[in-house]
Design a protein around this motif. Structure first.
Motif, short mmCIF file in Angstrom:
data_model
loop_
_atom_site.label_atom_id
_atom_site.label_comp_id
_atom_site.label_asym_id
_atom_site.label_seq_id
_atom_site.Cartn_x
_atom_site.Cartn_y
_atom_site.Cartn_z
N VAL A 199 -6.21 -19.59 -2.91
CA VAL A 199 -6.48 -20.97 -3.28
C VAL A 199 -7.58 -20.98 -4.34
CG1 VAL A 199 -5.77 -21.85 -1.02
CG2 VAL A 199 -8.17 -21.24 -1.41
N ASN A 200 -7.94 -22.17 -4.79
CA ASN A 200 -8.98 -22.29 -5.81
C ASN A 200 -10.29 -21.70 -5.30
OD1 ASN A 200 -9.24 -23.59 -8.54
ND2 ASN A 200 -11.01 -24.55 -7.54
N GLY A 201 -10.78 -20.66 -5.97
CA GLY A 201 -12.02 -20.00 -5.56
C GLY A 201 -11.83 -18.75 -4.73
N SER A 202 -10.59 -18.39 -4.41
CA SER A 202 -10.34 -17.15 -3.66
C SER A 202 -10.79 -15.93 -4.45
CB SER A 202 -8.84 -17.00 -3.36
OG SER A 202 -8.42 -17.85 -2.33
N THR A 203 -11.37 -14.96 -3.74
CA THR A 203 -11.69 -13.66 -4.32
C THR A 203 -10.82 -12.62 -3.64
OG1 THR A 203 -13.99 -14.29 -4.78
CG2 THR A 203 -13.50 -11.93 -4.65
N VAL A 204 -10.23 -11.74 -4.43
CA VAL A 204 -9.38 -10.68 -3.89
C VAL A 204 -9.89 -9.34 -4.39
CG1 VAL A 204 -7.07 -9.66 -3.89
CG2 VAL A 204 -7.33 -12.13 -3.65
N CYS A 205 -10.01 -8.38 -3.48
CA CYS A 205 -10.44 -7.02 -3.81
C CYS A 205 -9.24 -6.08 -3.68
CB CYS A 205 -11.56 -6.56 -2.88
SG CYS A 205 -13.04 -7.60 -2.96
N ILE A 206 -8.93 -5.39 -4.77
CA ILE A 206 -7.79 -4.48 -4.79
C ILE A 206 -8.32 -3.05 -4.71
CG2 ILE A 206 -5.76 -3.71 -6.06
CD1 ILE A 206 -5.55 -6.62 -5.22
N ASP A 207 -8.16 -2.43 -3.56
CA ASP A 207 -8.64 -1.06 -3.39
C ASP A 207 -7.51 -0.04 -3.49
OD1 ASP A 207 -7.50 -1.97 -1.00
OD2 ASP A 207 -8.72 -0.62 0.23
N LYS A 208 -6.30 -0.43 -3.09
CA LYS A 208 -5.21 0.54 -3.06
C LYS A 208 -3.88 -0.20 -3.04
CE LYS A 208 -3.35 4.38 -0.31
NZ LYS A 208 -3.50 5.19 0.92
N GLY A 209 -2.91 0.30 -3.81
CA GLY A 209 -1.55 -0.20 -3.71
C GLY A 209 -1.11 -1.05 -4.89
N PRO A 215 7.95 2.94 -9.25
CA PRO A 215 9.27 3.41 -9.69
C PRO A 215 10.41 2.46 -9.34
CG PRO A 215 8.01 5.22 -8.75
CD PRO A 215 7.22 3.97 -8.49
N THR A 216 10.31 1.80 -8.20
CA THR A 216 11.37 0.88 -7.77
C THR A 216 11.64 -0.20 -8.81
OG1 THR A 216 10.69 1.24 -5.48
CG2 THR A 216 12.11 -0.66 -5.92
N HIS A 217 10.57 -0.64 -9.49
CA HIS A 217 10.70 -1.77 -10.42
C HIS A 217 10.44 -1.38 -11.88
CE1 HIS A 217 10.81 -4.17 -6.81
NE2 HIS A 217 9.59 -3.81 -6.47
N ALA A 218 10.32 -0.09 -12.16
CA ALA A 218 9.92 0.35 -13.50
C ALA A 218 10.90 -0.08 -14.58
CB ALA A 218 9.76 1.87 -13.51
N ARG A 257 0.80 -1.22 0.00
CA ARG A 257 0.00 0.00 0.00
C ARG A 257 0.84 1.28 0.00
NH1 ARG A 257 -5.29 -1.16 0.88
NH2 ARG A 257 -5.76 -3.28 1.54
N GLU A 258 2.08 1.18 0.46
CA GLU A 258 2.94 2.36 0.49
C GLU A 258 4.29 2.02 -0.12
OE1 GLU A 258 3.01 4.85 4.05
OE2 GLU A 258 1.50 3.51 4.92
N GLU A 259 4.82 2.95 -0.89
CA GLU A 259 6.10 2.77 -1.55
C GLU A 259 7.20 2.48 -0.53
OE1 GLU A 259 8.72 2.70 -4.82
OE2 GLU A 259 6.56 2.98 -4.88
N ASN A 260 7.99 1.44 -0.82
CA ASN A 260 9.17 1.08 -0.01
C ASN A 260 8.84 0.73 1.44
OD1 ASN A 260 10.93 1.48 -2.22
ND2 ASN A 260 10.94 3.69 -1.83
N LYS A 261 7.60 0.28 1.67
CA LYS A 261 7.23 -0.24 2.98
C LYS A 261 6.60 -1.62 2.79
CE LYS A 261 6.47 4.14 5.38
NZ LYS A 261 5.52 4.94 6.21
N SER A 262 6.78 -2.49 3.77
CA SER A 262 6.22 -3.83 3.64
C SER A 262 4.70 -3.76 3.63
CB SER A 262 6.70 -4.73 4.79
OG SER A 262 6.25 -4.22 6.03
N GLY A 263 4.10 -4.70 2.88
CA GLY A 263 2.65 -4.70 2.75
C GLY A 263 2.04 -5.99 3.23
#
Length: 280
Positions: free
Chosen positions: A218-228, A260-263, A206-212
């Protein structure tokens, strides 16, 4: 946010005005032969995509017959779909022994016309390489070809090519409206693995250069991406698929902001810039 697989009883997994991803909607409907499902989602345009099985779909007096051709799993053929306008009731009937149907949605305020997407209307893209562990293919269901028929909704299927590897890399985000650098698009995934006891990892920084955060998917998992920034990967020896829903706040075209770190990695992955241009 990670939603573990559960029996949703044909009720929305990501409902309208979700607190994490209010711009998207997601439901999974499972039917047996002859069973029907009716729905109407106010304030959201939707797209009906059979994961497996075949359905007949009725929308505003129009009937789209024999939508869907996959029998066993999402690797068993090409997707088909029906677009349903905002706030319009749709009905679909299972015409095979059984069916599993994805319903994708995005918030929108205009009523357009329903239409069917057959195999010939898909936009297929393949990029990456085995060497960079980024080899994957994308099947755009509501993509660039349907740009003039849809409001804010983008729908696609993403597959790893071969076993193991990364997807969504170089890391990117799209959580802030600041054109021309970036657009705000909420995103929702549903994952499948082959064999189905495979698994993977969804990262969310969620924040640049900080752990997230990291979610065991698994099979059937749903993931919601709101930020980051949100790359994901699959274990060696397994293939990964994820159904992808994007809902734009102010426009349909997606503008990703690469971390930017991986661009610099953009120059190492074959075809990635062409892939980015397809999310329009």
């Amino acid at each position: 946010m990670h939603i573990k697989p559960f029996n949703n009883k044909n009720k929305a997994i990501v409902d309208v005005n979700d607190k994490f991803v209010p711009l998207t909607y997601f439901n999974i409907v499972k039917l047996n032969a002859g069973e029907q499902f009716h729905y109407k989602v106010s304030g959201y345009e939707t797209c009906i995509v059979p994961a497996t099985g075949t359905i007949d779909v009725e929308v505003i007096g129009q009937t789209f017959e024999a939508v869907g051709n996959r029998k066993v799993d999402v690797w068993g053929g090409e997707p088909e779909a029906v677009y349903v306008p905002v706030g319009i009731e749709a009905k679909f009937t299972c015409v095979t022994d059984n069916t599993e149907v994805f319903i994708a949605g995005a918030k929108y305020d205009k009523v357009l016309k329903p239409f069917v997407v057959r195999v010939a209307e898909l936009d297929l893209v393949q990029y990456g390489s085995d060497e960079t562990k980024t080899h994957r293919k994308i099947k755009h269901i509501l993509g660039q070809k349907q740009a003039n028929q849809v409001g804010r909704l983008l729908v696609s299927e993403l597959f790893t090519v071969g076993q193991g590897g990364w997807s969504g890399f170089p890391s990117h985000k799209h959580d802030t409206n600041r054109l021309p650098e970036e657009t705000r698009h909420d995103e929702t995934y549903n994952f499948r693995f082959k064999p189905n006891y495979g698994s993977g990892l969804q990262m969310l920084q969620r924040e640049e250069n900080k752990s997230g955060d990291a979610y065991h998917i698994v099979n059937g998992s749903t993931v919601c991406i709101d930020k980051g920034y949100h790359p994901c990967c699959v274990l060696p020896g397994y293939e990964m698929y994820y159904f992808t829903i994007l809902g734009g706040l102010s426009q349909r075209s997606l503008k990703q902001y690469f971390q930017p770190t991986h661009a610099a990695q953009l120059k190492t992955i074959p075809g990635i810039l062409d892939m980015v241009e397809k999310f329009k």
